[in-house]
Design an enzyme around this catalytic site. Structure first.
Site, PDB file in Angstrom:
ATOM      1  N   PHE A  74       0.842  -1.197   0.000  1.00 39.50           N
ATOM      2  CA  PHE A  74       0.000   0.000   0.000  1.00 39.50           C
ATOM      3  C   PHE A  74       0.877   1.247   0.000  1.00 39.50           C
ATOM      4  O   PHE A  74       1.721   1.413   0.869  1.00 39.50           O
ATOM      5  CB  PHE A  74      -0.921   0.024   1.225  1.00 39.50           C
ATOM      6  CG  PHE A  74      -1.846   1.222   1.228  1.00 39.50           C
ATOM      7  CD1 PHE A  74      -3.017   1.219   0.485  1.00 39.50           C
ATOM      8  CD2 PHE A  74      -1.516   2.370   1.943  1.00 39.50           C
ATOM      9  CE1 PHE A  74      -3.851   2.337   0.465  1.00 39.50           C
ATOM     10  CE2 PHE A  74      -2.341   3.491   1.925  1.00 39.50           C
ATOM     11  CZ  PHE A  74      -3.513   3.463   1.187  1.00 39.50           C
ATOM     12  N   ASP A 104       9.214   2.888   1.682  1.00 30.81           N
ATOM     13  CA  ASP A 104       8.030   3.649   2.085  1.00 30.81           C
ATOM     14  C   ASP A 104       7.854   3.413   3.579  1.00 30.81           C
ATOM     15  O   ASP A 104       7.363   2.368   4.003  1.00 30.81           O
ATOM     16  CB  ASP A 104       6.809   3.154   1.294  1.00 30.81           C
ATOM     17  CG  ASP A 104       5.507   3.802   1.749  1.00 30.81           C
ATOM     18  OD1 ASP A 104       5.508   4.487   2.794  1.00 30.81           O
ATOM     19  OD2 ASP A 104       4.479   3.603   1.063  1.00 30.81           O
ATOM     20  N   LYS A 161       2.361   9.991   8.107  1.00 28.52           N
ATOM     21  CA  LYS A 161       1.677   9.603   9.350  1.00 28.52           C
ATOM     22  C   LYS A 161       2.383  10.148  10.606  1.00 28.52           C
ATOM     23  O   LYS A 161       2.287  11.325  10.881  1.00 28.52           O
ATOM     24  CB  LYS A 161       1.515   8.085   9.403  1.00 28.52           C
ATOM     25  CG  LYS A 161       0.609   7.582   8.266  1.00 28.52           C
ATOM     26  CD  LYS A 161       0.036   6.213   8.503  1.00 28.52           C
ATOM     27  CE  LYS A 161      -1.095   5.931   7.537  1.00 28.52           C
ATOM     28  NZ  LYS A 161      -0.761   5.098   6.398  1.00 28.52           N
TER      29      LYS A 161
HETATM   30  C1  LIG Z   1      -0.969   5.368   4.960  1.00 26.35           C
HETATM   31  C2  LIG Z   1       0.104   4.978   4.030  1.00 26.35           C
HETATM   32  C3  LIG Z   1       0.334   5.700   2.840  1.00 26.35           C
HETATM   33  C4  LIG Z   1      -0.546   6.839   2.403  1.00 26.35           C
HETATM   34  O1  LIG Z   1      -0.474   7.921   3.259  1.00 26.35           O
HETATM   35  P1  LIG Z   1      -1.582   9.095   3.128  1.00 26.35           P
HETATM   36  O2  LIG Z   1      -1.128  10.115   4.108  1.00 26.35           O
HETATM   37  O3  LIG Z   1      -2.890   8.460   3.476  1.00 26.35           O
HETATM   38  O4  LIG Z   1      -1.554   9.565   1.737  1.00 26.35           O
HETATM   39  C5  LIG Z   1       1.393   5.328   2.052  1.00 26.35           C
HETATM   40  N1  LIG Z   1       2.182   4.298   2.382  1.00 26.35           N
HETATM   41  C6  LIG Z   1       1.995   3.580   3.509  1.00 26.35           C
HETATM   42  C7  LIG Z   1       2.923   2.467   3.836  1.00 26.35           C
HETATM   43  C8  LIG Z   1       0.934   3.887   4.363  1.00 26.35           C
HETATM   44  O5  LIG Z   1       0.706   3.160   5.464  1.00 26.35           O
END
Ligand SMILES: *Cc1c(COP(=O)(O)O)cnc(C)c1O
Length: 399
Positions: free
Chosen positions: A132, A217, A246
């Site tokens: 994700f 990421d 986050k």
């Molecule tokens: C939540 C998340 C995203 C997206 O972040 P947003 O602030 O919702 O755009 C991307 N990568 C990972 C691993 C995430 O957990």
């Protein structure tokens, strides 16, 4: 509830008919005054819990000083936070944005630009099934979520999918158009699946051998969540690009793209954004990051993670569940049956105190509490979970 204009919001997800009005530390309060122990924390966002004094102070002070001079000018909080990040990571340069998806878009653009300059236009970024990376078109295309390949088709091309923790599946996808490998050190939405240290090392070696970029990421796994500042440090590798989101903002919209000098190839006009590096959000980022760096803070996260792990394993034994996994304070309880969504609802409905957890997949529960949660609150969560599992078992035994 009828006094709330729910119908004015565009529907995007089913929400319980509750309106949250107040938060303090690990606790949320709804419109009827009911308290909830919060193990979601805005999706691992409120790293210091709700309304932490350091965040309030930073917001108040910065709001009185300077909110937004424009992204075309430097401001002090943006520079201070960038220096904090480069001083405490293996990266040299930082670009700030507002969400994880936006930071990942930046990482994708940076890798493509680097491929244009250094790899004869190579542009493919190998990503993973069940990964994700966000909800923009490019990051949805990079994500390996089931069904997302056809939702909003056509996809952005250039994201072949390998299998997580399977190095040969990555190797098999490498060709002359490959520019990078991008992964979450812990697949969060995929079900809290940590990359093995061997896999991380293998990707690091593989990307070096093929002159590819290694992108991590760390939007969910970074900023102290695992008890390390960044989760890739669990396996002693140095990626080329990292994204944060986050937890870095402690609840406010802030994200970051970090890279080494070697791949800092953006030229004027390549990247931007109206709110990038705005001082109000960066001031909060500084408050969060300085808290993470306090002596002993990350050790505490690690020991609380181990404490939570032991408690979850005990529940596994008592209720005959499959197991648990994760790192630090990002953990999952593997149920073995698709009762996750049912348990999430029942947990919220517990009285007098509700429990907020989630089930990224129907056969597991995820826990992502505030990093400064107390042992008492961890115990309270386990007690609530125990009640829940016992009730569920009883209902099932008599059914
Ligand atoms: C939540 C998340 C995203 C997206 O972040 P947003 O602030 O919702 O755009 C991307 N990568 C990972 C691993 C995430 O957990």
């Amino acid at each position: 509830m009828s006094s709330y204009p729910f119908e004015s919001l565009l529907h995007i997800t089913p929400r319980p008919e509750l309106v949250f009005v107040e938060g303090q530390g690990s606790w949320l309060v709804d419109h009827q005054g009911k308290r909830y122990l919060d193990f979601l924390q805005g999706w691992a966002v409120n790293s210091l819990g709700h309304c932490h004094p350091a965040i309030i102070a930073a917001l108040e002070k910065q709001a009185r000083t300077l909110i937004n001079p424009s992204p075309a000018f430097y401001n002090a909080p943006m520079l201070t936070l960038a220096k904090l990040l480069t001083d405490h990571s293996g990266f040299d340069k930082v670009f700030f944005a507002n969400s994880g998806a936006e930071a990942n878009e930046g990482a994708i653009k940076l890798a493509r630009k680097w491929g244009r300059i250094h790899k004869e236009g190579a542009y493919q970024i190998i990503t993973f099934t069940q990964s994700f990376h966000g909800r923009t078109l490019a990051t949805m295309s990079a994500s390996g979520k089931v069904g997302w390949d056809t939702l909003f088709a056509p996809q952005v091309p250039g994201f072949p999918k390998a299998t997580f923790n399977d190095l040969s599946s990555v190797e098999a996808l490498i060709n002359k158009n490959t520019v990078a490998v991008m992964l979450e050190p812990i697949q969060g939405e995929g079900g809290v699946i940590p990359a093995t240290p061997e896999f991380m090392q293998g990707i690091c070696d593989l990307t070096k051998a093929h002159k590819l970029l290694f992108i991590v990421d760390e939007v969910q796994s970074g900023c102290g969540r695992t008890g390390k500042l960044f989760a890739h440090q669990l396996s002693a590798v140095q990626p080329d690009i990292m994204t944060l989101g986050k937890g870095i903002g402690g609840g406010v919209p802030l994200s970051a793209l970090l890279c080494t000098n070697e791949c800092a190839v953006f030229e004027s006009g390549d990247q931007g954004g109206t709110y990038n590096g705005n001082p109000l959000m960066c001031a909060v980022g500084i408050a969060v990051f300085e808290t993470l760096l306090k002596p002993g803070f990350l050790d505490e996260v690690r020991s609380k993670g181990e404490y939570l792990q032991r408690a979850l394993l005990q529940l596994c034994e008592e209720f005959d569940l499959v197991g648990e996994r994760g790192n630090g304070l990002l953990r999952a309880l593997i149920l073995g049956r698709n009762i996750g969504p049912q348990l999430v609802e029942a947990a919220r409905a517990l009285t007098p105190t509700g429990l907020l957890i989630n089930a990224p997949r129907p056969d597991l529960l995820r826990f992502m509490p505030a990093l400064n949660i107390s042992h008492e609150e961890l115990d309270q969560m386990i007690t609530l979970l125990h009640t829940l599992l016992k009730t569920h078992k009883k209902t099932n035994d008599t059914a």
